[in-house]
Design a protein around this motif. Sequence first.
Motif, mmCIF file in Angstrom:
data_model
loop_
_atom_site.group_PDB
_atom_site.id
_atom_site.type_symbol
_atom_site.label_atom_id
_atom_site.label_comp_id
_atom_site.label_asym_id
_atom_site.label_seq_id
_atom_site.Cartn_x
_atom_site.Cartn_y
_atom_site.Cartn_z
ATOM 1 N N ALA A 182 -7.778 -6.102 -17.732
ATOM 2 C CA ALA A 182 -7.186 -6.320 -16.409
ATOM 3 C C ALA A 182 -8.179 -7.003 -15.473
ATOM 4 O O ALA A 182 -7.814 -7.884 -14.692
ATOM 5 N N ALA A 183 -9.455 -6.594 -15.546
ATOM 6 C CA ALA A 183 -10.483 -7.193 -14.690
ATOM 7 C C ALA A 183 -10.677 -8.670 -15.027
ATOM 8 O O ALA A 183 -10.801 -9.517 -14.132
ATOM 9 N N ASN A 184 -10.692 -8.994 -16.315
ATOM 10 C CA ASN A 184 -10.840 -10.388 -16.727
ATOM 11 C C ASN A 184 -9.622 -11.210 -16.303
ATOM 12 O O ASN A 184 -9.744 -12.358 -15.868
ATOM 13 N N ALA A 185 -8.444 -10.596 -16.434
ATOM 14 C CA ALA A 185 -7.213 -11.279 -16.026
ATOM 15 C C ALA A 185 -7.215 -11.530 -14.525
ATOM 16 O O ALA A 185 -6.811 -12.604 -14.058
ATOM 17 N N HIS A 186 -7.666 -10.549 -13.765
ATOM 18 C CA HIS A 186 -7.697 -10.673 -12.305
ATOM 19 C C HIS A 186 -8.496 -11.896 -11.883
ATOM 20 O O HIS A 186 -8.066 -12.684 -11.024
ATOM 21 N N GLN A 187 -9.667 -12.068 -12.492
ATOM 22 C CA GLN A 187 -10.502 -13.216 -12.161
ATOM 23 C C GLN A 187 -9.835 -14.528 -12.565
ATOM 24 O O GLN A 187 -9.828 -15.502 -11.806
ATOM 25 N N SER A 188 -9.255 -14.562 -13.757
ATOM 26 C CA SER A 188 -8.605 -15.783 -14.238
ATOM 27 C C SER A 188 -7.407 -16.167 -13.375
ATOM 28 O O SER A 188 -7.192 -17.347 -13.070
ATOM 29 N N ILE A 189 -6.634 -15.166 -12.976
ATOM 30 C CA ILE A 189 -5.446 -15.430 -12.166
ATOM 31 C C ILE A 189 -5.846 -15.908 -10.769
ATOM 32 O O ILE A 189 -5.219 -16.813 -10.204
ATOM 33 N N ARG A 190 -6.887 -15.304 -10.218
ATOM 34 C CA ARG A 190 -7.366 -15.756 -8.897
ATOM 35 C C ARG A 190 -7.739 -17.236 -8.925
ATOM 36 O O ARG A 190 -7.478 -17.968 -7.971
ATOM 37 N N ASN A 191 -8.306 -17.666 -10.028
ATOM 38 C CA ASN A 191 -8.709 -19.067 -10.147
ATOM 39 C C ASN A 191 -7.516 -20.008 -10.274
ATOM 40 O O ASN A 191 -7.655 -21.212 -10.020
ATOM 41 N N ALA A 192 -6.368 -19.463 -10.679
ATOM 42 C CA ALA A 192 -5.192 -20.308 -10.918
ATOM 43 C C ALA A 192 -4.015 -19.960 -10.002
ATOM 44 O O ALA A 192 -2.913 -20.459 -10.202
ATOM 45 N N ILE A 193 -4.260 -19.126 -8.993
ATOM 46 C CA ILE A 193 -3.164 -18.550 -8.214
ATOM 47 C C ILE A 193 -2.323 -19.600 -7.481
ATOM 48 O O ILE A 193 -1.112 -19.419 -7.284
ATOM 49 N N ARG A 194 -2.908 -20.728 -7.109
ATOM 50 C CA ARG A 194 -2.175 -21.703 -6.300
ATOM 51 C C ARG A 194 -1.040 -22.362 -7.058
ATOM 52 O O ARG A 194 -0.135 -22.942 -6.438
ATOM 53 N N ARG A 195 -1.051 -22.251 -8.382
ATOM 54 C CA ARG A 195 0.068 -22.836 -9.126
ATOM 55 C C ARG A 195 1.379 -22.106 -8.839
ATOM 56 O O ARG A 195 2.452 -22.619 -9.143
ATOM 57 N N PHE A 196 1.289 -20.885 -8.266
ATOM 58 C CA PHE A 196 2.492 -20.118 -7.943
ATOM 59 C C PHE A 196 2.897 -20.259 -6.474
ATOM 60 O O PHE A 196 3.758 -19.527 -5.992
ATOM 61 N N GLY A 197 2.282 -21.216 -5.782
ATOM 62 C CA GLY A 197 2.613 -21.444 -4.381
ATOM 63 C C GLY A 197 1.450 -21.077 -3.468
ATOM 64 O O GLY A 197 0.592 -20.270 -3.826
ATOM 65 N N GLY A 198 1.451 -21.636 -2.274
ATOM 66 C CA GLY A 198 0.348 -21.448 -1.345
ATOM 67 C C GLY A 198 0.189 -20.035 -0.826
ATOM 68 O O GLY A 198 -0.890 -19.662 -0.364
ATOM 69 N N ARG A 199 1.250 -19.216 -0.902
ATOM 70 C CA ARG A 199 1.180 -17.847 -0.384
ATOM 71 C C ARG A 199 1.037 -16.808 -1.494
ATOM 72 O O ARG A 199 0.910 -15.614 -1.211
ATOM 73 N N ALA A 200 1.069 -17.225 -2.736
ATOM 74 C CA ALA A 200 1.011 -16.274 -3.853
ATOM 75 C C ALA A 200 -0.279 -15.464 -3.796
ATOM 76 O O ALA A 200 -1.346 -15.967 -3.407
ATOM 77 N N HIS A 201 -0.188 -14.198 -4.215
ATOM 78 C CA HIS A 201 -1.340 -13.299 -4.098
ATOM 79 C C HIS A 201 -1.383 -12.361 -5.306
ATOM 80 O O HIS A 201 -0.359 -11.838 -5.748
ATOM 81 N N ILE A 202 -2.601 -12.157 -5.830
ATOM 82 C CA ILE A 202 -2.788 -11.225 -6.947
ATOM 83 C C ILE A 202 -3.704 -10.107 -6.473
ATOM 84 O O ILE A 202 -4.694 -10.352 -5.772
ATOM 85 N N SER A 203 -3.392 -8.865 -6.824
ATOM 86 C CA SER A 203 -4.216 -7.732 -6.403
ATOM 87 C C SER A 203 -4.110 -6.606 -7.429
ATOM 88 O O SER A 203 -3.209 -6.596 -8.277
#
Length: 230
Positions: free
Chosen positions: A170-191
């Motif tokens: 989950a920790a590794n995924a969190h970092q990877s998703i943060r790096n790619a989060i903008r592909r889901f829109g400018g307001r998308a957020h991962i936590s």
Amino acid sequence: MDFENFYRTSQVNGTIYITTRKELDKDLKSSLEEGAGELFLTAIRQNPHCTPEKIVEVASELGEIYALRFKIDFSGQSRGYAYLQYINEALKEAALEYLPRRFSQLNIQIRVLTSNNNRELLLNRVHKSFSPWQVYQEMRKIYPFAILRVYEFRYNEFIYIFGYRNNDAAANAHQSIRNAIRRFGGRAHISWFSRKNYLSGVKVNSYCCRKLDKENIKLVPGIANNCFKF
């Protein structure tokens, strides 16, 4: 202690791994990989005497170590925390008493706590142009997950709860998703998703969600049940 014969050391990104060389029973290994008996070591100071190898050496006085995950920053310095597991997960309770006392005797500043083993992430505020199936497909490209639960909180608006095999994944995924989060829109957020939340996977009845796949994806989002999983 013949360290090299008992343990192997490796590093992946910001984690130093020290893991047992012992061959384990398949079921035991699976349980440990899911975080059984995991301890959280925190308040680790940047001290030349407080190395991952030293922590394992001290902890192994109590029993055989399955794994230590020691977190470091980009310069190789400790980030102040690590995760520890014994092969015998029943040693966890004894370790909570023994290790703080033993570290103190050696003048090593480490707090020893039970790990929350948090393994769920929350993705929200995804742009409405994405269907749940598209989010599922895109997230598979970023980092593999064990399960996805989707909740429709108002028409055609969803929150996504991703479950992973263990806290490390989950920790590794969190970092990877943060790096790619903008592909889901400018307001998308991962936590991180709290285990105390009533929608947490540790509390949710597995039958509350209708299981979907690409064969019946046409039901999304016009599905009567507002909770479904992939």
